[in-house]
Design an enzyme around this catalytic site. Structure first.
Site, PDB file in Angstrom:
ATOM      1  N   GLY A 196      16.389  23.721   2.404  1.00  0.00           N
ATOM      2  CA  GLY A 196      16.164  23.383   1.008  1.00  0.00           C
ATOM      3  C   GLY A 196      15.477  24.530   0.292  1.00  0.00           C
ATOM      4  O   GLY A 196      15.376  25.657   0.800  1.00  0.00           O
TER       5      GLY A 196
ATOM      6  N   ASP B 258      18.260  30.478  -6.721  1.00  0.00           N
ATOM      7  CA  ASP B 258      16.877  30.898  -6.473  1.00  0.00           C
ATOM      8  C   ASP B 258      16.778  32.323  -5.944  1.00  0.00           C
ATOM      9  O   ASP B 258      15.679  32.801  -5.648  1.00  0.00           O
ATOM     10  CB  ASP B 258      16.195  29.935  -5.494  1.00  0.00           C
ATOM     11  CG  ASP B 258      16.880  29.872  -4.132  1.00  0.00           C
ATOM     12  OD1 ASP B 258      17.964  30.470  -3.975  1.00  0.00           O
ATOM     13  OD2 ASP B 258      16.333  29.211  -3.228  1.00  0.00           O
TER      14      ASP B 258
ATOM     15  N   HIS C 203      26.011  22.403  -3.016  1.00  0.00           N
ATOM     16  CA  HIS C 203      25.453  23.768  -2.936  1.00  0.00           C
ATOM     17  C   HIS C 203      26.483  24.783  -2.425  1.00  0.00           C
ATOM     18  O   HIS C 203      26.500  25.186  -1.276  1.00  0.00           O
ATOM     19  CB  HIS C 203      24.152  23.839  -2.151  1.00  0.00           C
ATOM     20  CG  HIS C 203      24.072  23.103  -0.856  1.00  0.00           C
ATOM     21  ND1 HIS C 203      25.003  23.236   0.155  1.00  0.00           N
ATOM     22  CD2 HIS C 203      23.145  22.240  -0.378  1.00  0.00           C
ATOM     23  CE1 HIS C 203      24.654  22.504   1.175  1.00  0.00           C
ATOM     24  NE2 HIS C 203      23.531  21.870   0.874  1.00  0.00           N
TER      25      HIS C 203
ATOM     26  N   GLY D 271      26.141  26.067   3.725  1.00  0.00           N
ATOM     27  CA  GLY D 271      26.529  24.952   4.572  1.00  0.00           C
ATOM     28  C   GLY D 271      28.021  24.710   4.606  1.00  0.00           C
ATOM     29  O   GLY D 271      28.469  23.559   4.686  1.00  0.00           O
TER      30      GLY D 271
ATOM     31  N   ASP E 119      17.978  21.598  -5.147  1.00  0.00           N
ATOM     32  CA  ASP E 119      17.930  21.269  -3.716  1.00  0.00           C
ATOM     33  C   ASP E 119      16.486  21.386  -3.218  1.00  0.00           C
ATOM     34  O   ASP E 119      16.229  21.767  -2.077  1.00  0.00           O
ATOM     35  CB  ASP E 119      18.870  22.159  -2.903  1.00  0.00           C
ATOM     36  CG  ASP E 119      19.111  21.645  -1.481  1.00  0.00           C
ATOM     37  OD1 ASP E 119      18.890  20.442  -1.244  1.00  0.00           O
ATOM     38  OD2 ASP E 119      19.491  22.443  -0.603  1.00  0.00           O
TER      39      ASP E 119
END
Length: 351
Positions: free
Chosen positions: A275, A214, A183, A187, A239
């Site tokens: 998530g 998203d 992703h 992170g 995710d």
């Protein structure tokens, strides 16, 4: 032309596609749950969650497991391996952790994170019985380079994620065999003009970059940036966690309580994004409508790119003779009308 039309006796079924698209089935490299179930909770939870994602066009997927204490993680891997044995639509197991950086842990339990340990890694691989295909780790941790070499020698893909690696450390990881960014932008150490960090290293090394498209994890402009530096190497992922297609409310993810409000999942304590509640059809629609990706590029990012990454592009990822008949019928807004997997219509999505 009419002269090339197959004889009526050779046709089992005719499906009218007026006003829609015929697309290759989507492949999700990174998904943790759906339908109220997280994949860490066993075979039944995996089966229920994947059924939800199939209704939204995911015909093949990995099963992603979040960081947990080893005593919990091993049985979760064993159950995921059992699910892989039972269901060919599952392409393998993705371990997101436990060898992640505390400072970039996101929704991963800090008490369960570990320094890279080859013996622990071997125990996790043994629990997977050959089904562990991808491991996300932070290469800057002590023992990180040795763990990357160990996994690559075992034929396991290494993803860089939940990491504070700078550019040079990330480049060294990719040169040693790591080939995926978990992703992208989320992170990890941010992109900086004097330290392009993991994103810059991925640009220069040619690895695949996951994108959670998203509108929450990434701004559409950020997805355009990823596409510009990694054209043909962007893999749209969800995710997704257990709340996907299950509505707002309180859920758990690993060791944490999660509040889902307006479809956005965040930890109750601390507020970190936990998530997503994304499905692959929405990721593709957003790629076209919000990001501005050409239709072919958006569809390839959800099918051909992940299939190629896993070395399965001779079977999946495109509608061509000789490959498995994984196909979707959608309307012009990418809402899924029908799902075919290995030549059979999914009962929940028939034309």
């Amino acid at each position: 032309g009419l002269e090339n039309r197959p004889a009526a006796s050779d046709v089992d079924e005719v499906v009218q596609l007026a006003g829609g698209y015929l697309l290759p089935g989507f492949i999700d490299l990174h998904v943790h749950g759906g339908g109220g179930h997280n994949f860490d909770d066993g075979v039944a939870a995996i089966e229920t969650g994947l059924a939800v994602h199939r209704r939204h066009g995911t015909t093949r997927s990995m099963v992603s497991l979040i960081t947990n204490p080893i005593a919990q993680l091993i049985p979760a891997i064993e159950a995921a391996a059992q699910a892989c044995d039972r269901d060919p639509r599952i392409l393998g197991i993705h371990l997101e952790g436990p060898f992640l950086n505390h400072s970039r842990r996101g929704a991963h339990d800090p008490d369960s994170l570990l320094i890279p340990d080859l013996a622990v890694m071997d125990a996790l691989l043994a629990a997977g019985r050959g089904h562990v295909r991808v491991v996300t780790l932070a290469p800057e941790l002590p023992g990180g380079p040795e763990l990357i070499a160990h996994l690559c020698a075992a034929g396991v893909h290494v993803a860089v994620g939940h990491s504070d690696a700078d550019y040079d450390t990330a480049m060294a990881a990719f040169e040693a065999g790591a080939d995926l960014v978990t992703h992208a932008f989320n992170g990890m150490r941010p992109l900086h003009h004097r330290d392009p960090s993991i994103i810059g290293a991925a640009m220069d090394s040619g690895v695949v970059l996951e994108a959670i498209n998203d509108g929450v994890h990434l701004h559409p402009g950020t997805v355009r940036l990823l596409e510009s530096i990694g054209h043909g190497r962007i893999a749209l992922i969800t995710d997704a966690m257990g709340a996907t297609c299950a509505g707002d409310g309180q859920y758990t993810l690993g060791a944490f309580d999660v509040q889902v409000t307006d479809g956005v999942a965040r930890l109750v304590e601390g507020g970190s994004i936990a998530g997503s509640t994304l499905t692959m059809d929405t990721a593709v629609r957003r790629a076209v409508e919000q990001v501005g990706m050409p239709l072919l590029d958006a569809v390839n990012a959800a099918s051909q790119v992940p299939a190629t990454y896993l070395g399965l592009d001779d079977r999946y990822g495109a509608i061509v003779p000789g490959r498995v008949a994984d196909m979707l019928v959608t309307d012009m807004a990418f809402a899924v009308r029908a799902v075919m997997i290995a030549g059979q219509w999914d009962e929940s999505r028939r034309p």
